[in-house]
Design a protein around this motif. Sequence first.
Motif, PDB file in Angstrom:
ATOM      1  N   ARG A  30      40.272  54.168  62.945  1.00 46.05           N
ATOM      2  CA  ARG A  30      40.638  55.535  63.366  1.00 46.05           C
ATOM      3  C   ARG A  30      42.044  55.554  63.952  1.00 46.05           C
ATOM      4  O   ARG A  30      42.844  56.438  63.645  1.00 46.05           O
ATOM      5  CB  ARG A  30      39.634  56.075  64.382  1.00 46.05           C
ATOM      6  N   GLY A  31      42.358  54.593  64.788  1.00 40.44           N
ATOM      7  CA  GLY A  31      43.676  54.532  65.413  1.00 40.44           C
ATOM      8  C   GLY A  31      44.800  54.302  64.421  1.00 40.44           C
ATOM      9  O   GLY A  31      45.935  54.748  64.635  1.00 40.44           O
ATOM     10  N   LEU A  32      44.503  53.622  63.331  1.00 40.50           N
ATOM     11  CA  LEU A  32      45.514  53.316  62.316  1.00 40.50           C
ATOM     12  C   LEU A  32      45.562  54.358  61.201  1.00 40.50           C
ATOM     13  O   LEU A  32      46.456  54.324  60.349  1.00 40.50           O
ATOM     14  CB  LEU A  32      45.238  51.938  61.707  1.00 40.50           C
ATOM     15  N   GLY A  33      44.580  55.247  61.180  1.00 42.41           N
ATOM     16  CA  GLY A  33      44.549  56.274  60.141  1.00 42.41           C
ATOM     17  C   GLY A  33      44.092  55.768  58.790  1.00 42.41           C
ATOM     18  O   GLY A  33      44.492  56.291  57.753  1.00 42.41           O
ATOM     19  N   VAL A  34      43.262  54.731  58.798  1.00 44.07           N
ATOM     20  CA  VAL A  34      42.704  54.184  57.564  1.00 44.07           C
ATOM     21  C   VAL A  34      41.193  54.078  57.727  1.00 44.07           C
ATOM     22  O   VAL A  34      40.655  54.395  58.785  1.00 44.07           O
ATOM     23  CB  VAL A  34      43.311  52.790  57.230  1.00 44.07           C
ATOM     24  N   THR A  35      40.526  53.607  56.706  1.00 41.13           N
ATOM     25  CA  THR A  35      39.079  53.428  56.796  1.00 41.13           C
ATOM     26  C   THR A  35      38.744  51.991  57.192  1.00 41.13           C
ATOM     27  O   THR A  35      39.565  51.079  57.014  1.00 41.13           O
ATOM     28  CB  THR A  35      38.404  53.734  55.442  1.00 41.13           C
ATOM     29  N   ALA A  36      37.537  51.815  57.692  1.00 41.71           N
ATOM     30  CA  ALA A  36      37.070  50.460  58.003  1.00 41.71           C
ATOM     31  C   ALA A  36      37.030  49.623  56.722  1.00 41.71           C
ATOM     32  O   ALA A  36      37.321  48.420  56.749  1.00 41.71           O
ATOM     33  CB  ALA A  36      35.697  50.518  58.659  1.00 41.71           C
ATOM     34  N   ARG A  37      36.721  50.266  55.618  1.00 44.04           N
ATOM     35  CA  ARG A  37      36.693  49.560  54.337  1.00 44.04           C
ATOM     36  C   ARG A  37      38.084  48.991  54.012  1.00 44.04           C
ATOM     37  O   ARG A  37      38.204  47.891  53.487  1.00 44.04           O
ATOM     38  CB  ARG A  37      36.235  50.515  53.248  1.00 44.04           C
ATOM     39  N   THR A  38      39.132  49.763  54.313  1.00 49.54           N
ATOM     40  CA  THR A  38      40.495  49.291  54.091  1.00 49.54           C
ATOM     41  C   THR A  38      40.772  48.053  54.926  1.00 49.54           C
ATOM     42  O   THR A  38      41.353  47.076  54.431  1.00 49.54           O
ATOM     43  CB  THR A  38      41.508  50.402  54.434  1.00 49.54           C
ATOM     44  N   LEU A  39      40.341  48.044  56.179  1.00 46.53           N
ATOM     45  CA  LEU A  39      40.562  46.879  57.046  1.00 46.53           C
ATOM     46  C   LEU A  39      39.795  45.663  56.524  1.00 46.53           C
ATOM     47  O   LEU A  39      40.314  44.546  56.543  1.00 46.53           O
ATOM     48  CB  LEU A  39      40.173  47.200  58.481  1.00 46.53           C
ATOM     49  N   ARG A  40      38.576  45.870  56.051  1.00 42.55           N
ATOM     50  CA  ARG A  40      37.814  44.758  55.472  1.00 42.55           C
ATOM     51  C   ARG A  40      38.520  44.227  54.215  1.00 42.55           C
ATOM     52  O   ARG A  40      38.579  43.021  53.984  1.00 42.55           O
ATOM     53  CB  ARG A  40      36.385  45.191  55.160  1.00 42.55           C
ATOM     54  N   TYR A  41      39.079  45.138  53.425  1.00 36.55           N
ATOM     55  CA  TYR A  41      39.822  44.737  52.222  1.00 36.55           C
ATOM     56  C   TYR A  41      41.033  43.885  52.610  1.00 36.55           C
ATOM     57  O   TYR A  41      41.286  42.847  51.992  1.00 36.55           O
ATOM     58  CB  TYR A  41      40.257  45.978  51.439  1.00 36.55           C
ATOM     59  N   GLU A  68      48.805  45.044  65.923  1.00 37.38           N
ATOM     60  CA  GLU A  68      50.238  45.231  65.657  1.00 37.38           C
ATOM     61  C   GLU A  68      50.567  44.842  64.219  1.00 37.38           C
ATOM     62  O   GLU A  68      51.348  45.510  63.540  1.00 37.38           O
ATOM     63  CB  GLU A  68      51.087  44.418  66.648  1.00 37.38           C
ATOM     64  N   GLN A  69      49.964  43.765  63.745  1.00 36.40           N
ATOM     65  CA  GLN A  69      50.164  43.334  62.366  1.00 36.40           C
ATOM     66  C   GLN A  69      49.624  44.395  61.405  1.00 36.40           C
ATOM     67  O   GLN A  69      50.260  44.712  60.394  1.00 36.40           O
ATOM     68  CB  GLN A  69      49.465  41.999  62.156  1.00 36.40           C
ATOM     69  N   LEU A  70      48.469  44.961  61.735  1.00 46.11           N
ATOM     70  CA  LEU A  70      47.897  46.012  60.899  1.00 46.11           C
ATOM     71  C   LEU A  70      48.783  47.250  60.855  1.00 46.11           C
ATOM     72  O   LEU A  70      48.904  47.897  59.808  1.00 46.11           O
ATOM     73  CB  LEU A  70      46.492  46.383  61.391  1.00 46.11           C
ATOM     74  N   LYS A  71      49.420  47.593  61.969  1.00 45.89           N
ATOM     75  CA  LYS A  71      50.345  48.733  61.969  1.00 45.89           C
ATOM     76  C   LYS A  71      51.454  48.504  60.946  1.00 45.89           C
ATOM     77  O   LYS A  71      51.826  49.414  60.204  1.00 45.89           O
ATOM     78  CB  LYS A  71      50.944  48.941  63.363  1.00 45.89           C
ATOM     79  N   ALA A  72      51.973  47.288  60.911  1.00 45.35           N
ATOM     80  CA  ALA A  72      53.028  46.961  59.952  1.00 45.35           C
ATOM     81  C   ALA A  72      52.498  47.017  58.518  1.00 45.35           C
ATOM     82  O   ALA A  72      53.162  47.562  57.627  1.00 45.35           O
ATOM     83  CB  ALA A  72      53.593  45.573  60.253  1.00 45.35           C
ATOM     84  N   ILE A  73      51.308  46.491  58.295  1.00 41.87           N
ATOM     85  CA  ILE A  73      50.713  46.501  56.949  1.00 41.87           C
ATOM     86  C   ILE A  73      50.506  47.935  56.479  1.00 41.87           C
ATOM     87  O   ILE A  73      50.847  48.289  55.346  1.00 41.87           O
ATOM     88  CB  ILE A  73      49.385  45.710  56.939  1.00 41.87           C
ATOM     89  N   ALA A 115      52.060  50.609  57.463  1.00 41.56           N
ATOM     90  CA  ALA A 115      53.371  51.220  57.217  1.00 41.56           C
ATOM     91  C   ALA A 115      53.951  50.771  55.878  1.00 41.56           C
ATOM     92  O   ALA A 115      54.511  51.580  55.127  1.00 41.56           O
ATOM     93  CB  ALA A 115      54.330  50.881  58.357  1.00 41.56           C
ATOM     94  N   LEU A 116      53.807  49.497  55.559  1.00 43.03           N
ATOM     95  CA  LEU A 116      54.330  48.983  54.293  1.00 43.03           C
ATOM     96  C   LEU A 116      53.544  49.518  53.099  1.00 43.03           C
ATOM     97  O   LEU A 116      54.117  49.830  52.055  1.00 43.03           O
ATOM     98  CB  LEU A 116      54.340  47.448  54.301  1.00 43.03           C
ATOM     99  N   ARG A 117      52.231  49.633  53.246  1.00 42.19           N
ATOM    100  CA  ARG A 117      51.422  50.216  52.168  1.00 42.19           C
ATOM    101  C   ARG A 117      51.787  51.686  51.963  1.00 42.19           C
ATOM    102  O   ARG A 117      51.819  52.170  50.834  1.00 42.19           O
ATOM    103  CB  ARG A 117      49.922  50.088  52.483  1.00 42.19           C
ATOM    104  N   ALA A 118      52.091  52.390  53.054  1.00 39.64           N
ATOM    105  CA  ALA A 118      52.424  53.815  52.970  1.00 39.64           C
ATOM    106  C   ALA A 118      53.711  54.054  52.174  1.00 39.64           C
ATOM    107  O   ALA A 118      53.875  55.138  51.606  1.00 39.64           O
ATOM    108  CB  ALA A 118      52.541  54.416  54.367  1.00 39.64           C
TER     109      ALA A 118
END
Length: 145
Positions: free
Chosen positions: A22-33, A58-63, A65-68
């Motif tokens: 929720r904080g990153l604006g993605v789904t839990a499925r995306t994080l598992r992926y 912090e690493q996920l924020k960068a990921i 952003a790069l995917r976006a």
Amino acid sequence: MNYLARGPYAPKRLIEIGEAARGLGVTARTLRYYQDQGLIRSHRLARNVRGYDLATIEQLKAIVALRAVGLPVAAIRAILVLRDQPDAQVRALRSALTEALREQQAQIQRLAALSEGMASDDAALPPAIAGLQAPSPEAATPSKP
């Protein structure tokens, strides 16, 4: 919910997967992926729920952003591998961003070409996508010899 990880080291603050998503604006499925692809690691919490420490967030924020901006996961993985080589990592990131920009510019050109094809006749689609329309009655009935 925030948890403290227990172990041989000092406790870490961990964030559950749902809250992190929720904080990153993605789904839990995306994080598992991302974890399945080797981009991040998680800790296991009570009920076997995945949790992330603040460094991983912090690493996920960068990921994210790069995917976006269109970087593929493989390019991000190659950049993360160079984490201990900052100069090489910057070069790899610059190269990946340049390639993503090139691909997006090509996509913009394709969109512009289709849009220009639409401008000439409001009732007809450009030939490249004319298959989206229903066939004309003449085309639907087979011709007799």
